[in-house]
Design a protein around this motif. Structure first.
Motif, mmCIF file in Angstrom:
data_model
loop_
_atom_site.group_PDB
_atom_site.id
_atom_site.type_symbol
_atom_site.label_atom_id
_atom_site.label_comp_id
_atom_site.label_asym_id
_atom_site.label_seq_id
_atom_site.Cartn_x
_atom_site.Cartn_y
_atom_site.Cartn_z
ATOM 1 N N VAL A 167 -2.410 20.986 27.596
ATOM 2 C CA VAL A 167 -3.654 20.452 28.147
ATOM 3 C C VAL A 167 -4.791 20.598 27.144
ATOM 4 O O VAL A 167 -5.638 19.706 27.006
ATOM 5 C CB VAL A 167 -3.998 21.145 29.479
ATOM 6 C CG1 VAL A 167 -5.326 20.636 30.023
ATOM 7 C CG2 VAL A 167 -2.887 20.908 30.502
ATOM 8 N N ARG A 168 -4.814 21.702 26.415
ATOM 9 C CA ARG A 168 -5.842 21.875 25.396
ATOM 10 C C ARG A 168 -5.637 20.887 24.242
ATOM 11 O O ARG A 168 -6.599 20.467 23.604
ATOM 12 C CB ARG A 168 -5.839 23.308 24.880
ATOM 13 C CG ARG A 168 -6.429 24.299 25.874
ATOM 14 C CD ARG A 168 -6.586 25.680 25.287
ATOM 15 N NE ARG A 168 -7.380 26.538 26.163
ATOM 16 C CZ ARG A 168 -7.029 27.739 26.574
ATOM 17 N NH1 ARG A 168 -5.869 28.254 26.178
ATOM 18 N NH2 ARG A 168 -7.804 28.445 27.374
ATOM 19 N N ALA A 169 -4.397 20.533 23.967
ATOM 20 C CA ALA A 169 -4.120 19.560 22.914
ATOM 21 C C ALA A 169 -4.424 18.134 23.360
ATOM 22 O O ALA A 169 -4.694 17.267 22.528
ATOM 23 C CB ALA A 169 -2.659 19.664 22.477
ATOM 24 N N ALA A 170 -4.382 17.875 24.649
ATOM 25 C CA ALA A 170 -4.666 16.550 25.200
ATOM 26 C C ALA A 170 -5.557 16.708 26.429
ATOM 27 O O ALA A 170 -5.123 16.485 27.561
ATOM 28 C CB ALA A 170 -3.367 15.828 25.561
ATOM 29 N N PRO A 171 -6.825 17.085 26.225
ATOM 30 C CA PRO A 171 -7.724 17.337 27.348
ATOM 31 C C PRO A 171 -8.301 16.036 27.900
ATOM 32 O O PRO A 171 -7.785 14.945 27.620
ATOM 33 C CB PRO A 171 -8.806 18.202 26.711
ATOM 34 C CG PRO A 171 -8.887 17.684 25.299
ATOM 35 C CD PRO A 171 -7.468 17.321 24.926
ATOM 36 N N VAL A 185 -1.797 10.612 30.078
ATOM 37 C CA VAL A 185 -0.884 10.040 29.083
ATOM 38 C C VAL A 185 -0.781 10.948 27.860
ATOM 39 O O VAL A 185 0.256 10.978 27.183
ATOM 40 C CB VAL A 185 -1.298 8.613 28.672
ATOM 41 C CG1 VAL A 185 -1.211 7.670 29.863
ATOM 42 C CG2 VAL A 185 -2.661 8.571 28.038
ATOM 43 N N GLY A 186 -1.834 11.725 27.581
ATOM 44 C CA GLY A 186 -1.788 12.641 26.454
ATOM 45 C C GLY A 186 -0.790 13.757 26.661
ATOM 46 O O GLY A 186 0.083 14.000 25.817
ATOM 47 N N VAL A 187 -0.882 14.454 27.776
ATOM 48 C CA VAL A 187 0.029 15.569 28.057
ATOM 49 C C VAL A 187 1.471 15.089 28.133
ATOM 50 O O VAL A 187 2.381 15.706 27.568
ATOM 51 C CB VAL A 187 -0.384 16.282 29.364
ATOM 52 C CG1 VAL A 187 0.737 17.182 29.872
ATOM 53 C CG2 VAL A 187 -1.642 17.102 29.141
ATOM 54 N N THR A 188 1.696 13.969 28.819
ATOM 55 C CA THR A 188 3.068 13.497 28.981
ATOM 56 C C THR A 188 3.636 12.911 27.694
ATOM 57 O O THR A 188 4.855 12.715 27.595
ATOM 58 C CB THR A 188 3.163 12.444 30.102
ATOM 59 O OG1 THR A 188 2.264 11.353 29.816
ATOM 60 C CG2 THR A 188 2.791 13.059 31.449
ATOM 61 N N SER A 189 2.767 12.646 26.710
ATOM 62 C CA SER A 189 3.246 12.176 25.412
ATOM 63 C C SER A 189 3.638 13.318 24.481
ATOM 64 O O SER A 189 4.359 13.105 23.508
ATOM 65 C CB SER A 189 2.168 11.319 24.721
ATOM 66 O OG SER A 189 1.958 10.107 25.410
ATOM 67 N N LEU A 190 3.167 14.519 24.773
ATOM 68 C CA LEU A 190 3.398 15.653 23.882
ATOM 69 C C LEU A 190 4.616 16.491 24.231
ATOM 70 O O LEU A 190 5.082 17.271 23.396
ATOM 71 C CB LEU A 190 2.156 16.551 23.866
ATOM 72 C CG LEU A 190 0.876 15.942 23.280
ATOM 73 C CD1 LEU A 190 -0.268 16.940 23.382
ATOM 74 C CD2 LEU A 190 1.082 15.515 21.840
ATOM 75 N N ALA A 191 5.111 16.355 25.448
ATOM 76 C CA ALA A 191 6.230 17.199 25.869
ATOM 77 C C ALA A 191 7.007 16.517 26.986
ATOM 78 O O ALA A 191 6.452 15.698 27.727
ATOM 79 C CB ALA A 191 5.725 18.565 26.342
ATOM 80 N N PRO A 192 8.284 16.858 27.135
ATOM 81 C CA PRO A 192 9.043 16.338 28.272
ATOM 82 C C PRO A 192 8.557 16.972 29.567
ATOM 83 O O PRO A 192 7.961 18.065 29.559
ATOM 84 C CB PRO A 192 10.482 16.753 27.955
ATOM 85 C CG PRO A 192 10.348 17.957 27.085
ATOM 86 C CD PRO A 192 9.109 17.728 26.271
#
Length: 250
Positions: A167-171, A185-192
Motif C-alpha cells: 500500500v505504501r508502494a502504491a498509495p 490497480v497499483g496494489v494488485t499490480s505489485l503482488a498476487p
C-alpha cells in the motif's frame, strides 16, 4: 495485524455514519486499530465512541488537504502488517477482517479482497460483483478486467486488505477523485492476491456522498482515464513492455 485508514472532515451530516463505521469495526473478531485522518476539522467533533476507543488514533491536519493527501499522510502512522482503506460513511461486514486475514496468512499472497454491497437508506443491501472473477490473480492481472476507462473499475478499492508495504508502494493517487482507483490497480499490480466470493464492505448510498454531487461527473472521465493508463503502464513496465494510453498515444 490490521490498520483501517479513514479520512474525514467531520461534517455534521456524516458523524452518525462515522459512528456506524466504528461500530462495524468493534464487531470484528480479529485485532485491529484505526488511524483517522482529520482533514482540516476541529478534532473535538470526533464522536465520543471513537474518541474513547484506545484502538483509534487520530492524525489532525491543520488545513484541508483532500482525501487522497489525508489518507496518504495517515499511512505514516500505520504500524501493522496489513492495511485497509475505508470511507467515513461506509461500514464493514462482521467477518470482513477475519476471513481476509485468514486467507492472507494461509496463502502468503499480498492482498485479499471481496465483493461490496450498496447500503440503501432503508437498510437494505444490493450486492455489487466487481468485474474481476473470484479466485487467485497474479500481479497485474486485475487491471486486465478493466477493459476501457469508461467501464466499471475492476475491483473495489475499499474491499482490499493488503500488506502495508504494498500500500505504501502504491498509495492513493494525487487526484481530487478517482484516487482510490489508482490505489486498487497499483496494489494488485505489485503482488498476487485473492478475490473472495463474499461481501466484505458496505457502500452507503445517501444524498451527501461524493458521487451524488453535481460536480462529480465533470472530472470523472479524466480521472478514470488517468487511473486506467496508470494501471496499464504499471503492468507493462513490470513486464518490460512498451504500451499506449487509452487514446493510442505511446
Amino acid at each position: 495485524m490490521i490498520t483501517v485508514v479513514i479520512a474525514t472532515r467531520l461534517r455534521e451530516d456524516r458523524l452518525g455514519y462515522l459512528e456506524a463505521m466504528h461500530a462495524s469495526l468493534t464487531r470484528q473478531s480479529v485485532p485491529w486499530e484505526a488511524v483517522i485522518a482529520i482533514d482540516g476539522a476541529d478534532p473535538k467533533l470526533l464522536p465520543a465512541p471513537l474518541a474513547g476507543d484506545p484502538r483509534v488514533r487520530t492524525l489532525v491536519l491543520p488545513r484541508q488537504v483532500g482525501a487522497a493527501c489525508a489518507r496518504n499522510l495517515a499511512l505514516n502512522d500505520v504500524r501493522t502488517r496489513y492495511v485497509n482503506w475505508a470511507d467515513d460513511d461506509d461500514e464493514f461486514t462482521d467477518d470482513a477482517m477475519a476471513v481476509r486475514l485468514h486467507t492472507l496468512e494461509a496463502t502468503g499472497v499480498g492482498w485479499c479482497a471481496g465483493y461490496s454491497q450498496d447500503l440503501h437508506p432503508e437498510g437494505t443491501t444490493t450486492l455489487w460483483r466487481c468485474p474481476t472473477p473470484p479466485g487467485r490473480h497474479e500481479a497485474g492481472d486485475v487491471w486486465t478486467y478493466w477493459k476501457s476507462p469508461s467501464d466499471t473499475i475492476p475491483i473495489g478499492p475499499t474491499t482490499l486488505l493488503a500488506r502495508t508495504d504494498l500500500v505504501r508502494a502504491a498509495p492513493m493517487g494525487g487526484l481530487v477523485q478517482g484516487e482510490d482507483y489508482m490505489a486498487a490497480v497499483g496494489v494488485t499490480s505489485l503482488a498476487p492476491g485473492i478475490l473472495l466470493r463474499l461481501p466484505v464492505y458496505r457502500y452507503r448510498k445517501h444524498p451527501g456522498q461524493m458521487t451524488r454531487q453535481d460536480a462529480y461527473d465533470v472530472l470523472e472521465p479524466q480521472a478514470r482515464r488517468h487511473a486506467w493508463n496508470y494501471g496499464r503502464s504499471l503492468r507493462a513496465t513490470l513486464c518490460g513492455r512498451e504500451t499506449r494510453d487509452a487514446a493510442g498515444v505511446v
